[in-house]
Design a protein around this motif. Sequence first.
Motif, PDB file in Angstrom:
ATOM      1  N   LYS A   1      79.742  18.455  -0.956  1.00 31.73           N
ATOM      2  CA  LYS A   1      80.986  18.572  -0.194  1.00 31.73           C
ATOM      3  C   LYS A   1      82.096  19.195  -1.043  1.00 31.73           C
ATOM      4  N   ALA A   2      82.162  18.801  -2.311  1.00 38.13           N
ATOM      5  CA  ALA A   2      83.180  19.356  -3.204  1.00 38.13           C
ATOM      6  C   ALA A   2      82.944  20.849  -3.423  1.00 38.13           C
ATOM      7  N   GLU A   3      81.693  21.234  -3.595  1.00 39.01           N
ATOM      8  CA  GLU A   3      81.365  22.650  -3.762  1.00 39.01           C
ATOM      9  C   GLU A   3      81.693  23.430  -2.492  1.00 39.01           C
ATOM     10  N   ALA A   4      81.428  22.837  -1.344  1.00 37.14           N
ATOM     11  CA  ALA A   4      81.746  23.480  -0.066  1.00 37.14           C
ATOM     12  C   ALA A   4      83.248  23.677   0.066  1.00 37.14           C
ATOM     13  N   GLN A   5      84.027  22.684  -0.348  1.00 43.03           N
ATOM     14  CA  GLN A   5      85.481  22.795  -0.309  1.00 43.03           C
ATOM     15  C   GLN A   5      85.980  23.909  -1.224  1.00 43.03           C
ATOM     16  N   ARG A   6      85.400  23.975  -2.408  1.00 41.95           N
ATOM     17  CA  ARG A   6      85.795  25.011  -3.364  1.00 41.95           C
ATOM     18  C   ARG A   6      85.477  26.391  -2.809  1.00 41.95           C
ATOM     19  N   LEU A   7      84.282  26.535  -2.263  1.00 44.71           N
ATOM     20  CA  LEU A   7      83.866  27.818  -1.706  1.00 44.71           C
ATOM     21  C   LEU A   7      84.740  28.217  -0.524  1.00 44.71           C
TER      22      LEU A   7
ATOM     23  N   THR B   1      86.829  29.951   6.447  1.00 44.54           N
ATOM     24  CA  THR B   1      86.014  28.741   6.399  1.00 44.54           C
ATOM     25  C   THR B   1      84.686  28.996   7.097  1.00 44.54           C
ATOM     26  N   GLN B   2      84.705  29.777   8.163  1.00 43.80           N
ATOM     27  CA  GLN B   2      83.478  30.080   8.888  1.00 43.80           C
ATOM     28  C   GLN B   2      82.493  30.846   8.016  1.00 43.80           C
TER      29      GLN B   2
ATOM     30  N   GLN C   1      77.503  30.722   4.797  1.00 47.68           N
ATOM     31  CA  GLN C   1      76.851  30.931   3.505  1.00 47.68           C
ATOM     32  C   GLN C   1      76.143  29.656   3.038  1.00 47.68           C
ATOM     33  N   LEU C   2      76.713  28.499   3.349  1.00 47.77           N
ATOM     34  CA  LEU C   2      76.125  27.224   2.947  1.00 47.77           C
ATOM     35  C   LEU C   2      75.062  26.731   3.933  1.00 47.77           C
TER      36      LEU C   2
ATOM     37  N   PRO D   1      80.493  25.348  10.904  1.00 47.38           N
ATOM     38  CA  PRO D   1      81.916  25.461  10.557  1.00 47.38           C
ATOM     39  C   PRO D   1      82.700  24.217  10.968  1.00 47.38           C
ATOM     40  N   LYS D   2      82.321  23.596  12.088  1.00 53.65           N
ATOM     41  CA  LYS D   2      83.007  22.380  12.530  1.00 53.65           C
ATOM     42  C   LYS D   2      82.870  21.273  11.493  1.00 53.65           C
ATOM     43  N   LEU D   3      81.689  21.179  10.881  1.00 57.82           N
ATOM     44  CA  LEU D   3      81.461  20.164   9.855  1.00 57.82           C
ATOM     45  C   LEU D   3      82.362  20.418   8.649  1.00 57.82           C
ATOM     46  N   LEU D   4      82.467  21.657   8.243  1.00 64.23           N
ATOM     47  CA  LEU D   4      83.310  21.993   7.092  1.00 64.23           C
ATOM     48  C   LEU D   4      84.782  21.737   7.395  1.00 64.23           C
ATOM     49  N   TYR D   5      85.234  22.062   8.615  1.00 64.08           N
ATOM     50  CA  TYR D   5      86.613  21.759   9.001  1.00 64.08           C
ATOM     51  C   TYR D   5      86.859  20.247   8.974  1.00 64.08           C
TER      52      TYR D   5
END
Length: 57
Positions: A21-27, A34-35, A40-41, A45-49
């Motif tokens: 999750k931290a790496e996803a936030q950094r990316l 964000t999309q 890429q991960l 996108p809804k999960l990342l938001y």
Amino acid sequence: MATKTSGASPDKRRKYGDAFKAEAQRLAGESRSTQAAAWQLGISPKLLYRWRSSWPR
């Protein structure tokens, strides 16, 4: 006739650790969108938001 249920069953849900999750936030912070970072991960996108809104600042 069998009925179809929607959604994933709880035992098939993916679980992501804090490091991912931290790496996803950094990316997402370094990416243009964000999309694009979510794509890429390989996550929604809804999960990342959702992670971005609940992540401690």
